[in-house]
Design an enzyme around this catalytic site. Structure first.
Site, short mmCIF file in Angstrom:
data_model
loop_
_atom_site.label_atom_id
_atom_site.label_comp_id
_atom_site.label_asym_id
_atom_site.label_seq_id
_atom_site.Cartn_x
_atom_site.Cartn_y
_atom_site.Cartn_z
N ASP A 140 71.96 13.17 30.96
CA ASP A 140 71.68 14.54 31.36
C ASP A 140 72.64 15.72 30.55
O ASP A 140 71.81 16.33 30.22
CB ASP A 140 71.72 14.63 32.85
CG ASP A 140 70.57 14.01 33.33
OD1 ASP A 140 69.65 13.19 32.37
OD2 ASP A 140 70.39 13.47 34.49
N ARG A 175 45.62 18.21 17.30
CA ARG A 175 45.95 18.10 18.80
C ARG A 175 47.80 19.50 18.72
O ARG A 175 48.10 19.27 18.15
CB ARG A 175 46.43 16.85 19.38
CG ARG A 175 45.30 16.29 19.05
CD ARG A 175 45.83 15.04 20.41
NE ARG A 175 43.82 14.28 20.32
CZ ARG A 175 44.21 12.78 20.52
NH1 ARG A 175 45.18 12.22 20.22
NH2 ARG A 175 43.00 12.30 20.50
O1 F6P Z 1 70.29 11.59 36.02
C1 F6P Z 1 69.45 10.68 35.13
C2 F6P Z 1 67.78 10.95 34.59
O2 F6P Z 1 67.17 9.46 34.24
C3 F6P Z 1 67.47 11.97 34.94
O3 F6P Z 1 67.76 12.05 34.46
C4 F6P Z 1 65.81 12.31 35.72
O4 F6P Z 1 65.58 12.75 36.70
C5 F6P Z 1 66.84 10.91 36.66
O5 F6P Z 1 67.46 10.09 36.32
C6 F6P Z 1 65.67 9.53 37.22
O6 F6P Z 1 66.23 9.06 38.61
P1 F6P Z 1 64.87 7.55 38.52
O7 F6P Z 1 65.40 6.33 37.50
O8 F6P Z 1 66.13 7.28 40.25
O9 F6P Z 1 63.43 7.95 39.12
#
Ligand code: F6P
Length: 361
Positions: A140, A175
């Site tokens: 992120d 699309r």
């Molecule tokens: O923080 C990394 C991340 O991949 C985010 O981008 C995402 O919102 C979250 O973790 C998803 O978490 P999980 O693997 O618990 O679904």
């Protein structure tokens, strides 16, 4: 006296974790003859005293490997730990037990590799007496105190490749194609991949969108002979006056909401509003999987060796970080202040706007 150092990986997996483990362990073994132990499954391993010795051989050949050889957990938080009592689950503070376990390991330092959740817990454990050094991990890129985190470049590269592939279908079928990307409440992945993939509209959590604005951009493109549009949106995007779409709540987790689904919501609304065929693709965990890019392998190696140096110097309560083209250490206190989001006037947004990209506002 031979030093003994622990390493743990917490939170979601991310390309480059093994590259950091390798760098920390190799440097400390080669330069200090240190003994390295790997804590299994993040903080869960500290709760259960579950660890393994890591020899030089154990950390060879893992540079290119995705995931983490130590395992991870994004729910184990010693200060808010899920304890089962019959069919009920109670959240308890078991940090004293964890601090005792850390002491019993007889380690001189503990390297915690993780995102904002893991590093906030690391800061609390440090304040309670644990000798911790942090390393910023997340696709992120939302960790305060560092310009960049390892894993981000890999995620952007995968997402961009996905957008490129979606482009051909968008063009051939005339699309609107929506690509939903990860990033939680920070739009870094969507901003970078959106620009790299030539997205016509990029939607970020930091800039609430207007359906009417998006529809106008799509129609204007249509009028100019561009009978398709690519919309790159972050999972944390929300309409003006609206809120994020939550896919599920993980109540044991430090950050409980798992975002997702805004792409489908927008797709349905946009198709009705414009009358143009619209499809949504969610890139999901593909962005987190597999081998790190060359950039992330290098960054992870640099951050790992910096963390090892900080352990040698006893710089506890700090995180290895990148500022400009320098490796620095920043206090975990600063890191624990919350995520780093995209500023509305970020230079990348300005340059994208200047070439006609819309941010939906
Ligand atoms: O923080 C990394 C991340 O991949 C985010 O981008 C995402 O919102 C979250 O973790 C998803 O978490 P999980 O693997 O618990 O679904």
């Amino acid at each position: 006296m031979k030093k003994k150092i622990g390493i743990l990986t917490g939170g979601g997996d991310c390309p480059g974790l093994n590259a950091v483990i390798r760098a920390v362990a190799k440097k400390l073994i080669l330069e200090q003859g240190a003994e390295i132990i790997g804590i299994k499954d993040g903080y869960e391993g500290l709760v259960r005293n579950n660890y393994r010795k890591l020899s030089y051989q154990d950390v060879c050949g893992i540079l290119t490997l995705g995931g983490t050889i130590l395992g991870t957990s994004n729910v184990a938080n010693p200060y808010r730990y899920a304890c089962k009592k019959g069919d009920k689950t109670e959240m308890k503070d078991i940090s004293q037990k964890v601090l005792k376990n850390i002491k019993s390991l007889n380690i001189d330092g503990l390297v915690c590799i993780g995102g904002d959740g893991t590093l906030a817990i690391a800061y609390q454990l440090y304040k309670d007496g644990a000798p911790i050094v942090g390393v910023p991990k997340t696709i992120d890129n939302d960790i305060r105190g560092t310009d960049i985190t390892f894993g981000f470049n890999s995620a952007v590269t995968i997402a961009t490749e996905g957008i490129d592939r979606i482009h051909t279908t968008a063009q051939s079928h005339h699309r609107i194609m929506i690509i939903e990307l990860m990033g939680r409440n920070a739009g870094w992945i969507a901003l970078h991949a959106g620009i790299a993939g030539g997205g016509d509209i990029i939607l970020l959590p930091e800039i609430p969108y207007g359906l009417d604005v998006i529809a106008a951009v799509v129609k204007e493109r249509y009028k100019r002979g561009k009978r398709f549009s690519i919309i790159v949106l972050s999972e944390g995007s929300k309409p003006k006056g609206g809120s994020v779409v939550v896919q599920r709540f993980v109540k044991e987790s430090t950050i409980q909401a798992r975002l997702g689904g805004v792409g489908f919501m927008l797709g349905e609304q946009l198709e009705k509003y414009t009358g143009l065929e619209t499809r949504t693709v969610v890139m999901g965990h593909l962005q987190r999987g597999g081998s790190p890019t060359a950039f992330d392998r290098i960054l992870a190696t640099q951050l790992g060796t910096k963390a090892a140096l900080m352990i040698e110097k006893g710089e506890f309560g700090y995180m290895a970080a990148v500022k400009g083209n320098k490796l620095v250490s920043v206090s975990l206190e600063k890191v624990a202040k919350g995520p780093k989001t995209v500023a509305e006037k970020h230079p990348l947004i300005c340059s994208a706007l200047s070439i006609g990209t819309s941010f939906g506002s």
